[in-house]
Design an enzyme around this catalytic site. Structure first.
Site, mmCIF file in Angstrom:
data_model
loop_
_atom_site.group_PDB
_atom_site.id
_atom_site.type_symbol
_atom_site.label_atom_id
_atom_site.label_comp_id
_atom_site.label_asym_id
_atom_site.label_seq_id
_atom_site.Cartn_x
_atom_site.Cartn_y
_atom_site.Cartn_z
ATOM 1 N N ASP A 191 32.646 43.846 41.236
ATOM 2 C CA ASP A 191 33.139 43.768 42.464
ATOM 3 C C ASP A 191 32.295 44.790 43.223
ATOM 4 O O ASP A 191 32.747 45.587 44.094
ATOM 5 C CB ASP A 191 34.837 44.086 42.726
ATOM 6 N N LYS A 194 26.864 42.731 46.185
ATOM 7 C CA LYS A 194 26.924 41.089 45.613
ATOM 8 C C LYS A 194 25.599 40.863 45.244
ATOM 9 O O LYS A 194 25.469 39.688 44.346
ATOM 10 C CB LYS A 194 27.376 40.393 46.915
ATOM 11 N N ASP A 219 34.701 38.835 42.280
ATOM 12 C CA ASP A 219 35.224 38.864 43.468
ATOM 13 C C ASP A 219 34.276 38.430 44.685
ATOM 14 O O ASP A 219 33.061 38.550 44.457
ATOM 15 C CB ASP A 219 35.814 40.070 43.924
ATOM 16 N N ASN A 220 34.720 38.019 45.787
ATOM 17 C CA ASN A 220 33.953 37.912 47.101
ATOM 18 C C ASN A 220 32.746 36.970 46.979
ATOM 19 O O ASN A 220 31.728 37.131 47.354
ATOM 20 C CB ASN A 220 33.279 39.066 47.413
#
Length: 264
Positions: A191, A194, A219-220
């Site tokens: 997390d 990215k 995540d994301n």
């Protein structure tokens, strides 16, 4: 004339407040990119200037004000309430947090690595579900975030399970075995930046930090998105991957978590 100017000025102020408080936040709810620009750039800059504080400091104040010391779930609730009703922040959030909880509970890990601590929200979620002998190592590049996270973790009462390290993931991952006597991680939560997901995953492979059955949870992966990472874990014979569709934290914009089991 003066009366009209005053009324016009008050009306303009009310309109601006309505735009800031309700209209624009509602309008960006369904568009992840616009939501990030609005909340994470414009609003944060304005509030930092007006309050002479930072978002992490304001989040910590909310925890101290409303959460019960030593109760991790009350800390999570306090942060969720702050992010929903006062100020958005880039935690994994309540909706995706439930997915994170289920993966942690299912894995029942002994060694956990978290890449990207921010203010400690997901750290508290994970640590609160770990068995007594388990350990969570969390890496945070920003020293200001790390300072807040330490206080959030301590307030939640999970500090005995957590080791927070300040530094760059690429520098620390190769040193984790030697520094902490770790053989492999059972669960890794990605997390952080990215564009580091793929690089750091390959680095963990090279450093033999993953075993057969180790779980990567990222995540994301939809917003802001990690296309190169998804391309890798979904097509590599070393992984079996599953996408959990959800929403960007505290919005209605699509986002999700990618769970990838390392097959060796």
């Amino acid at each position: 004339m003066m009366w009209w100017v005053a009324v016009y000025g008050i009306g303009g102020a009310i309109l601006l407040y309505a735009l800031y408080r309700w209209v624009i936040p509602t309008a960006v709810q369904y568009h992840g990119g616009l939501a990030l620009i609005w909340h994470d750039v414009f609003v944060e800059c304005v509030l930092d200037t007006l309050t002479r504080s930072t978002r992490p400091q304001r989040l910590l104040a909310a925890v101290h004000l409303t959460a019960t010391r030593g109760n991790p779930r009350s800390v999570i609730t306090a942060i969720d309430d702050f992010c929903k009703h006062k100020e958005w922040a880039m935690n994994v959030g309540d909706e995706k947090g439930c997915i994170l909880d289920s993966v942690v509970s299912e894995a029942n890990p002994v060694w956990v690595l978290e890449l990207g601590t921010y203010c400690g929200y997901s750290t508290v979620r994970i640590a609160s579900l770990l068995p007594p002998h388990a350990k969570l190592i969390t890496l945070e590049l920003n020293p200001d975030y790390a300072a807040i996270a330490r206080q959030v973790i301590a307030w939640a009462g999970v500090g005995d399970k957590v080791k927070l390290i300040e530094g760059e993931s690429g520098e620390w991952i190769p040193k984790l075995k030697e520094q902490f006597g770790i053989a492999t991680f059972d669960l890794v939560f990605l997390d952080h930046w990215k564009n580091r997901y793929l690089h750091d995953t390959k680095l963990m492979e090279d450093c033999c930090l993953l075993r057969k059955g180790s779980i990567l949870l990222a995540d994301n992966v939809t917003c802001p998105g990690t296309p190169d990472y998804l391309e890798y874990v979904r097509n590599s014979p070393q992984y079996k991957s599953q996408y959990f569709k959800s929403h960007l934290e505290y919005t209605k914009a699509e986002d999700g978590l990618e769970k990838s089991v390392f097959l060796g």
